[in-house]
Design a protein around this motif. Structure first.
Motif, PDB file in Angstrom:
ATOM      1  N   LYS A 179     -49.204 -13.065 -24.898  1.00 55.84           N
ATOM      2  CA  LYS A 179     -50.053 -13.262 -26.063  1.00 55.84           C
ATOM      3  C   LYS A 179     -51.475 -13.609 -25.635  1.00 55.84           C
ATOM      4  N   GLU A 180     -51.616 -14.506 -24.680  1.00 54.98           N
ATOM      5  CA  GLU A 180     -52.946 -14.901 -24.224  1.00 54.98           C
ATOM      6  C   GLU A 180     -53.657 -13.743 -23.526  1.00 54.98           C
ATOM      7  N   VAL A 181     -52.930 -13.002 -22.711  1.00 55.27           N
ATOM      8  CA  VAL A 181     -53.523 -11.847 -22.028  1.00 55.27           C
ATOM      9  C   VAL A 181     -53.980 -10.817 -23.058  1.00 55.27           C
ATOM     10  N   SER A 182     -53.158 -10.588 -24.071  1.00 51.76           N
ATOM     11  CA  SER A 182     -53.516  -9.593 -25.087  1.00 51.76           C
ATOM     12  C   SER A 182     -54.753 -10.026 -25.873  1.00 51.76           C
ATOM     13  N   LEU A 183     -54.871 -11.321 -26.175  1.00 54.16           N
ATOM     14  CA  LEU A 183     -56.060 -11.806 -26.893  1.00 54.16           C
ATOM     15  C   LEU A 183     -57.313 -11.626 -26.043  1.00 54.16           C
ATOM     16  N   GLN A 184     -57.224 -11.962 -24.759  1.00 56.21           N
ATOM     17  CA  GLN A 184     -58.394 -11.820 -23.887  1.00 56.21           C
ATOM     18  C   GLN A 184     -58.764 -10.353 -23.689  1.00 56.21           C
ATOM     19  N   MET A 185     -57.761  -9.501 -23.565  1.00 53.16           N
ATOM     20  CA  MET A 185     -58.041  -8.069 -23.399  1.00 53.16           C
ATOM     21  C   MET A 185     -58.685  -7.491 -24.652  1.00 53.16           C
ATOM     22  N   SER A 186     -58.222  -7.927 -25.813  1.00 55.49           N
ATOM     23  CA  SER A 186     -58.795  -7.403 -27.059  1.00 55.49           C
ATOM     24  C   SER A 186     -60.227  -7.887 -27.248  1.00 55.49           C
ATOM     25  N   LYS A 187     -60.555  -9.093 -26.802  1.00 54.41           N
ATOM     26  CA  LYS A 187     -61.929  -9.586 -26.904  1.00 54.41           C
ATOM     27  C   LYS A 187     -62.864  -8.765 -26.034  1.00 54.41           C
ATOM     28  N   ARG A 188     -62.348  -8.280 -24.913  1.00 53.88           N
ATOM     29  CA  ARG A 188     -63.167  -7.464 -24.014  1.00 53.88           C
ATOM     30  C   ARG A 188     -63.185  -5.998 -24.428  1.00 53.88           C
ATOM     31  N   GLY A 189     -62.344  -5.620 -25.387  1.00 56.84           N
ATOM     32  CA  GLY A 189     -62.288  -4.218 -25.809  1.00 56.84           C
ATOM     33  C   GLY A 189     -61.671  -3.345 -24.741  1.00 56.84           C
ATOM     34  N   ALA A 190     -60.605  -3.828 -24.121  1.00 57.69           N
ATOM     35  CA  ALA A 190     -60.007  -3.150 -22.967  1.00 57.69           C
ATOM     36  C   ALA A 190     -59.535  -1.738 -23.292  1.00 57.69           C
ATOM     37  N   LEU A 191     -58.903  -1.549 -24.437  1.00 55.28           N
ATOM     38  CA  LEU A 191     -58.368  -0.226 -24.768  1.00 55.28           C
ATOM     39  C   LEU A 191     -59.262   0.559 -25.713  1.00 55.28           C
ATOM     40  N   GLY A 192     -60.161  -0.107 -26.407  1.00 50.53           N
ATOM     41  CA  GLY A 192     -61.040   0.584 -27.339  1.00 50.53           C
ATOM     42  C   GLY A 192     -60.415   0.828 -28.699  1.00 50.53           C
ATOM     43  N   VAL A 193     -59.249   0.255 -28.948  1.00 46.16           N
ATOM     44  CA  VAL A 193     -58.583   0.445 -30.240  1.00 46.16           C
ATOM     45  C   VAL A 193     -59.408  -0.206 -31.355  1.00 46.16           C
ATOM     46  N   ALA A 194     -59.959  -1.383 -31.078  1.00 51.77           N
ATOM     47  CA  ALA A 194     -60.759  -2.080 -32.094  1.00 51.77           C
ATOM     48  C   ALA A 194     -62.001  -1.276 -32.449  1.00 51.77           C
ATOM     49  N   ASP A 195     -62.657  -0.707 -31.443  1.00 53.55           N
ATOM     50  CA  ASP A 195     -63.846   0.111 -31.706  1.00 53.55           C
ATOM     51  C   ASP A 195     -63.491   1.317 -32.556  1.00 53.55           C
ATOM     52  N   PHE A 196     -62.389   1.969 -32.209  1.00 61.29           N
ATOM     53  CA  PHE A 196     -61.948   3.140 -32.956  1.00 61.29           C
ATOM     54  C   PHE A 196     -61.629   2.782 -34.404  1.00 61.29           C
ATOM     55  N   MET A 197     -60.911   1.691 -34.593  1.00 56.13           N
ATOM     56  CA  MET A 197     -60.545   1.278 -35.955  1.00 56.13           C
ATOM     57  C   MET A 197     -61.782   0.893 -36.765  1.00 56.13           C
ATOM     58  N   GLU A 198     -62.707   0.215 -36.131  1.00 59.37           N
ATOM     59  CA  GLU A 198     -63.924  -0.194 -36.831  1.00 59.37           C
ATOM     60  C   GLU A 198     -64.713   1.033 -37.292  1.00 59.37           C
ATOM     61  N   ARG A 199     -64.848   2.033 -36.427  1.00 61.90           N
ATOM     62  CA  ARG A 199     -65.552   3.261 -36.808  1.00 61.90           C
ATOM     63  C   ARG A 199     -64.819   3.990 -37.932  1.00 61.90           C
ATOM     64  N   ALA A 200     -63.486   4.038 -37.838  1.00 60.05           N
ATOM     65  CA  ALA A 200     -62.707   4.754 -38.853  1.00 60.05           C
ATOM     66  C   ALA A 200     -62.835   4.089 -40.213  1.00 60.05           C
TER      67      ALA A 200
END
Length: 166
Positions: free
Chosen positions: A79-100
């Protein structure tokens, strides 16, 4: 010495007070709330991926490495690793969702705006330039080769295929 890991209060999808704050933030500033919720979704996605990887690895564990305490620790670590990875935009899923989401929220352009943005249209039946074709007299002369090739008899062509036999 500074740590590369962000140790600020983590906003998690399981933090119900954080979700209430996010809802209030969305009413004031939709863009930052959209970014934060997209990051939380990416964190959830990464955590589910890590959980699936650990479950796939389960048959390889021996009896010494199986315990409920270890499973709990691995879950918290993931859980902690996933939170830190998402803050860094490791996979780009957040960027993609935000644009969509922003694309869906944007009003559709009118037909007039689309036509003006296209600029000059393409002609449906453009004038074509005629192609000069050779005349019968030019065709009867044959085509000139760059260098003269020696003509071979039919038997010379057959010999490589038949191994010299006729």
């Amino acid at each position: 010495m500074s740590s590369p890991v962000d140790t600020s209060a983590a906003r998690s999808y399981t933090d119900f007070s954080g979700l209430g704050e996010l809802r209030g933030k969305a009413q004031k500033d939709q863009n930052s709330a959209l970014r934060e919720s997209a990051q939380q979704f990416e964190g959830l996605f990464i955590q589910m991926m890590l959980k699936s990887m650990r479950e796939a690895n389960e048959p390889m564990k021996d009896d010494d490495n199986k315990s409920q305490a270890l499973d709990t620790f691995e879950g918290m670590f993931d859980k902690e690793v996933s939170l830190q990875m998402s803050k860094r935009g490791a996979l780009g899923v957040a960027d993609f969702m935000e644009r969509a989401v922003k694309q869906q929220q944007a009003p559709a352009p009118s037909t007039d705006e689309l036509l003006k943005s296209r600029g000059k249209g393409i002609a449906l039946n453009p004038k074509q330039q005629p192609i000069a074709l050779p005349t019968a007299a030019e065709l009867s002369k044959g085509f000139a080769l760059e260098k003269a090739l020696p003509l071979k008899s039919l038997n010379e062509f057959k010999s490589p295929l038949t191994g010299g036999r006729k």
